[in-house]
Design a protein around this motif. Structure first.
Motif, PDB file in Angstrom:
ATOM      1  N   LEU A  94       0.833  -1.201   0.000  1.00  0.00           N
ATOM      2  CA  LEU A  94       0.000   0.000   0.000  1.00  0.00           C
ATOM      3  C   LEU A  94       0.868   1.251   0.000  1.00  0.00           C
ATOM      4  O   LEU A  94       0.584   2.224  -0.715  1.00  0.00           O
ATOM      5  CB  LEU A  94      -0.914  -0.017   1.222  1.00  0.00           C
ATOM      6  CG  LEU A  94      -2.155   0.871   1.204  1.00  0.00           C
ATOM      7  CD1 LEU A  94      -3.124   0.420   0.137  1.00  0.00           C
ATOM      8  CD2 LEU A  94      -2.829   0.846   2.571  1.00  0.00           C
ATOM      9  N   VAL A  95       1.938   1.217   0.778  1.00  0.00           N
ATOM     10  CA  VAL A  95       2.817   2.377   0.878  1.00  0.00           C
ATOM     11  C   VAL A  95       3.697   2.526  -0.358  1.00  0.00           C
ATOM     12  O   VAL A  95       3.881   3.627  -0.880  1.00  0.00           O
ATOM     13  CB  VAL A  95       3.692   2.274   2.152  1.00  0.00           C
ATOM     14  CG1 VAL A  95       4.711   3.398   2.185  1.00  0.00           C
ATOM     15  CG2 VAL A  95       2.824   2.321   3.396  1.00  0.00           C
ATOM     16  N   HIS A  96       4.231   1.413  -0.854  1.00  0.00           N
ATOM     17  CA  HIS A  96       5.196   1.482  -1.947  1.00  0.00           C
ATOM     18  C   HIS A  96       4.556   1.515  -3.331  1.00  0.00           C
ATOM     19  O   HIS A  96       5.033   2.220  -4.228  1.00  0.00           O
ATOM     20  CB  HIS A  96       6.153   0.289  -1.872  1.00  0.00           C
ATOM     21  CG  HIS A  96       7.153   0.387  -0.764  1.00  0.00           C
ATOM     22  ND1 HIS A  96       7.178  -0.491   0.305  1.00  0.00           N
ATOM     23  CD2 HIS A  96       8.154   1.272  -0.535  1.00  0.00           C
ATOM     24  CE1 HIS A  96       8.163  -0.153   1.121  1.00  0.00           C
ATOM     25  NE2 HIS A  96       8.761   0.910   0.638  1.00  0.00           N
ATOM     26  N   ASP A  97       3.486   0.731  -3.517  1.00  0.00           N
ATOM     27  CA  ASP A  97       2.935   0.532  -4.859  1.00  0.00           C
ATOM     28  C   ASP A  97       1.485   0.952  -5.007  1.00  0.00           C
ATOM     29  O   ASP A  97       0.915   0.849  -6.094  1.00  0.00           O
ATOM     30  CB  ASP A  97       3.061  -0.948  -5.257  1.00  0.00           C
ATOM     31  CG  ASP A  97       4.490  -1.451  -5.159  1.00  0.00           C
ATOM     32  OD1 ASP A  97       5.380  -0.752  -5.672  1.00  0.00           O
ATOM     33  OD2 ASP A  97       4.708  -2.518  -4.561  1.00  0.00           O
ATOM     34  N   GLY A  98       0.862   1.406  -3.923  1.00  0.00           N
ATOM     35  CA  GLY A  98      -0.550   1.751  -3.994  1.00  0.00           C
ATOM     36  C   GLY A  98      -1.418   0.537  -3.737  1.00  0.00           C
ATOM     37  O   GLY A  98      -0.941  -0.534  -3.359  1.00  0.00           O
TER      38      GLY A  98
END
Length: 274
Positions: free
Chosen positions: A154-158
């Motif tokens: 969620l933080v890195h790639d959505g």
């Protein structure tokens, strides 16, 4: 003047948010809100955990390798909610009833929306968190977040979330925040269905993990039967079927089934092995 929904949540003015619970998902959501331009506080369970987060600049216990934004404020859950315009509860469903009952004593505003990030039913009643929260604050200020949302990705790639509330303006406002934070976020006016979908995902993943040693067919059958049972329960409580087959249900189930580090699947495997 900023537009406001029935919950009192402003759709246009800058806001302050408090995320209660500094596990992996709570930390990830707090970082997304910071990216969206929201002044965000992450409240850890204990003063020691809050101190660790401040010292390390990351959540080594639950979300290692992800730097905490300098703008993110860290404190423990004894902190006041008086200035919060939005409160998000990122605590396990087993503990959420006690947290809900403590919010007013911590200064929660009379119109401040309360958003549950938990996936699961509250023991021993088996109630979904939106029902517990609505009983205290009224359904118009309550929302839930569902969908496939592994914290690190969620933080890195959505990712792809669902914001659900009976107040559709509140759901739309939350979706806008998460979209600004870099993830896709759909809107639903069926919080009950979204929550039962998340609970079904958890139970189905446990069932598939517990039976995987007997073969993939057995694992698929176990997951399917469990998912169907909770689907029927959800319908009997007034949830809509489309919530179960969308992002919050089958979408989340597939993500959990494929994730090598899925806690639900691993718990099922341990149950199956005795």
């Amino acid at each position: 003047m900023p537009q406001r929904s029935r919950s009192g949540f402003s759709r246009t003015a800058p806001r302050r948010a408090v995320v209660v619970g500094a596990g992996s998902f709570g930390t990830a959501v707090a970082l997304l809100l910071v990216r969206a331009g929201i002044r965000t506080t992450l409240q850890a369970r204990t003063a020691a955990q809050a101190s660790d987060l401040q010292r390390d600049g990351e959540n080594r216990a639950y979300l290692p390798g992800v730097p905490l934004a300098p703008e993110l404020r860290i404190e423990n859950t004894e902190g006041s909610l008086e200035r919060a315009d939005l409160v998000l509860l990122a605590v396990p469903s087993s503990a959420i009833a006690g947290v809900i009952n403590s919010l007013q004593g911590r200064g929660l505003g009379d119109e401040t929306p309360v958003v549950s990030l938990a996936k699961g039913l509250s023991a021993p009643s088996g109630a979904v968190t939106s029902a517990l929260t609505s009983a205290v604050f009224g359904s118009e200020r309550v929302a839930v977040i569902g969908g496939p949302a592994h914290a690190d990705e969620l933080v890195h790639d959505g990712g792809a979330l669902v914001a659900a509330s009976t107040d559709e303006e509140l759901a739309a406002a939350l979706a806008k925040l998460f979209t600004r934070g870099g993830v896709i976020c759909e809107i639903s006016n069926d919080p009950l269905g979204v929550e039962y979908a998340g609970a079904a995902k958890n139970a189905a993943a446990l069932a598939s993990g517990a039976t995987e040693a007997q073969g993939l067919n057995a694992a698929g059958a176990a997951a399917g039967h469990i998912f169907q049972e909770i689907w029927r329960l959800a319908e009997s409580q007034g949830a809509r079927p489309e919530s179960m087959i969308g992002l919050a249900g089958t979408g989340d189930l597939v993500a959990t089934a494929l994730a090598p580090g899925s806690r639900n699947r691993r718990a099922g495997e341990l149950l199956g092995s005795g």
